[in-house]
Design a protein around this motif. Structure first.
Motif, PDB file in Angstrom:
ATOM      1  N   LEU A 195     -95.740 100.295  28.607  1.00 57.85           N
ATOM      2  CA  LEU A 195     -94.377  99.960  28.188  1.00 57.85           C
ATOM      3  C   LEU A 195     -94.226  99.801  26.685  1.00 57.85           C
ATOM      4  N   SER A 196     -95.058 100.512  25.896  1.00 64.62           N
ATOM      5  CA  SER A 196     -94.989 100.319  24.448  1.00 64.62           C
ATOM      6  C   SER A 196     -95.464 101.546  23.675  1.00 64.62           C
ATOM      7  N   ALA A 197     -95.077 101.569  22.411  1.00 65.71           N
ATOM      8  CA  ALA A 197     -95.574 102.573  21.463  1.00 65.71           C
ATOM      9  C   ALA A 197     -95.395 102.007  20.057  1.00 65.71           C
ATOM     10  N   THR A 198     -96.299 102.365  19.167  1.00 59.45           N
ATOM     11  CA  THR A 198     -96.204 101.997  17.761  1.00 59.45           C
ATOM     12  C   THR A 198     -96.253 103.272  16.935  1.00 59.45           C
ATOM     13  N   LEU A 199     -95.252 103.439  16.070  1.00 60.68           N
ATOM     14  CA  LEU A 199     -95.181 104.609  15.211  1.00 60.68           C
ATOM     15  C   LEU A 199     -95.096 104.183  13.757  1.00 60.68           C
ATOM     16  N   ARG A 200     -95.513 105.093  12.890  1.00 62.20           N
ATOM     17  CA  ARG A 200     -95.464 104.886  11.439  1.00 62.20           C
ATOM     18  C   ARG A 200     -94.604 106.000  10.849  1.00 62.20           C
ATOM     19  N   LEU A 201     -93.698 105.613   9.955  1.00 57.23           N
ATOM     20  CA  LEU A 201     -92.955 106.598   9.185  1.00 57.23           C
ATOM     21  C   LEU A 201     -93.513 106.555   7.767  1.00 57.23           C
ATOM     22  N   PRO A 202     -94.264 107.606   7.365  1.00 58.27           N
ATOM     23  CA  PRO A 202     -94.829 107.604   6.017  1.00 58.27           C
ATOM     24  C   PRO A 202     -93.732 107.578   4.950  1.00 58.27           C
ATOM     25  N   TYR A 203     -93.955 106.787   3.925  1.00 57.68           N
ATOM     26  CA  TYR A 203     -93.016 106.735   2.805  1.00 57.68           C
ATOM     27  C   TYR A 203     -93.067 108.088   2.106  1.00 57.68           C
ATOM     28  N   HIS A 204     -91.914 108.746   2.003  1.00 57.56           N
ATOM     29  CA  HIS A 204     -91.850 110.086   1.421  1.00 57.56           C
ATOM     30  C   HIS A 204     -90.448 110.292   0.861  1.00 57.56           C
ATOM     31  N   LYS A 205     -90.347 111.062  -0.188  1.00 62.71           N
ATOM     32  CA  LYS A 205     -89.037 111.262  -0.832  1.00 62.71           C
ATOM     33  C   LYS A 205     -88.009 111.878   0.111  1.00 62.71           C
ATOM     34  N   ARG A 206     -88.437 112.596   1.156  1.00 61.16           N
ATOM     35  CA  ARG A 206     -87.461 113.203   2.076  1.00 61.16           C
ATOM     36  C   ARG A 206     -86.718 112.147   2.887  1.00 61.16           C
ATOM     37  N   HIS A 207     -87.249 110.918   2.954  1.00 62.89           N
ATOM     38  CA  HIS A 207     -86.627 109.859   3.741  1.00 62.89           C
ATOM     39  C   HIS A 207     -85.774 108.906   2.893  1.00 62.89           C
ATOM     40  N   LEU A 208     -85.651 109.194   1.591  1.00 62.55           N
ATOM     41  CA  LEU A 208     -84.958 108.265   0.701  1.00 62.55           C
ATOM     42  C   LEU A 208     -83.478 108.597   0.572  1.00 62.55           C
ATOM     43  N   ARG A 209     -82.702 107.574   0.307  1.00 63.53           N
ATOM     44  CA  ARG A 209     -81.283 107.720   0.006  1.00 63.53           C
ATOM     45  C   ARG A 209     -81.092 107.350  -1.454  1.00 63.53           C
ATOM     46  N   PRO A 210     -79.909 107.607  -2.011  1.00 62.83           N
ATOM     47  CA  PRO A 210     -79.673 107.180  -3.395  1.00 62.83           C
ATOM     48  C   PRO A 210     -79.979 105.693  -3.551  1.00 62.83           C
ATOM     49  N   GLY A 211     -80.643 105.364  -4.621  1.00 62.17           N
ATOM     50  CA  GLY A 211     -81.082 103.992  -4.850  1.00 62.17           C
ATOM     51  C   GLY A 211     -82.553 103.813  -4.505  1.00 62.17           C
ATOM     52  N   GLY A 212     -83.161 104.855  -3.911  1.00 61.03           N
ATOM     53  CA  GLY A 212     -84.598 104.846  -3.670  1.00 61.03           C
ATOM     54  C   GLY A 212     -85.073 104.112  -2.432  1.00 61.03           C
ATOM     55  N   THR A 213     -84.173 103.731  -1.544  1.00 62.10           N
ATOM     56  CA  THR A 213     -84.598 103.046  -0.333  1.00 62.10           C
ATOM     57  C   THR A 213     -84.665 104.032   0.837  1.00 62.10           C
ATOM     58  N   ALA A 263     -89.838 106.447  18.745  1.00 60.63           N
ATOM     59  CA  ALA A 263     -90.714 105.386  19.264  1.00 60.63           C
ATOM     60  C   ALA A 263     -90.384 105.085  20.722  1.00 60.63           C
ATOM     61  N   LEU A 264     -89.100 105.005  21.049  1.00 61.81           N
ATOM     62  CA  LEU A 264     -88.709 104.777  22.443  1.00 61.81           C
ATOM     63  C   LEU A 264     -89.143 105.949  23.320  1.00 61.81           C
ATOM     64  N   TYR A 265     -88.912 107.163  22.848  1.00 64.01           N
ATOM     65  CA  TYR A 265     -89.283 108.354  23.610  1.00 64.01           C
ATOM     66  C   TYR A 265     -90.798 108.393  23.844  1.00 64.01           C
ATOM     67  N   ALA A 266     -91.585 108.081  22.837  1.00 64.72           N
ATOM     68  CA  ALA A 266     -93.047 108.065  22.982  1.00 64.72           C
ATOM     69  C   ALA A 266     -93.483 107.022  24.011  1.00 64.72           C
TER      70      ALA A 266
END
Length: 145
Positions: free
Chosen positions: A38-56, A69-72
């Protein structure tokens, strides 16, 4: 409810690579670190493709992490069912993520024959404070005899 996962982490990864190869397009996507009952743990690597203006890290990147994560977690517990589909997702963005990887921990609260309901807690790596809390429901197609 299942007590042991049906698919290993490696089997879930192989299945997703086969049916959703587009998740790797354009740079690093979420990485499945663990699956279990009933669980899964995922990591989203920090990468410029995931950033919005302001760098977050952007909301859509966190949404994709939670959905996957839910699907996994579902796949790990019911087996390779490509047509299990999201029917609802809800997000509470709680604070700005730190400029590092995000960790999403999914927990299924209900896993029935037709529906799965779960939550995902998303944190910046190394921090305890939540950056996002997501809940979701998936429709599970009928098993063919």
């Amino acid at each position: 409810m299942p007590t042991d996962s049906l698919m290993s982490r490696e089997a879930v990864i192989a299945f997703l690579d086969e049916v959703f190869p587009q998740i790797h397009h354009g740079g690093p996507g979420p990485v499945i670190e663990a699956v279990g009952p009933l669980s899964a743990t995922l990591r989203l690597p920090y990468h410029k493709r995931h950033l919005r203006p302001g760098g977050t890290i952007s909301g859509p990147a966190m949404m994709a992490l939670a959905d996957l994560a839910l699907y996994a977690a579902i796949l790990a517990n019911i087996g390779p069912v490509a047509l299990a589909v999201t029917t609802n997702l809800s997000f509470n963005f709680m604070r700005k993520p730190a400029p590092r990887d995000l960790i999403g921990e999914a927990r299924l609260m209900k896993l029935g024959r037709q529906l799965a309901v779960g939550e995902v807690l998303i944190r910046s790596e190394g921090e305890t404070a939540l950056v996002c809390h997501a809940t979701g429901t998936y429709a599970i197609p009928p098993r063919k005899s």
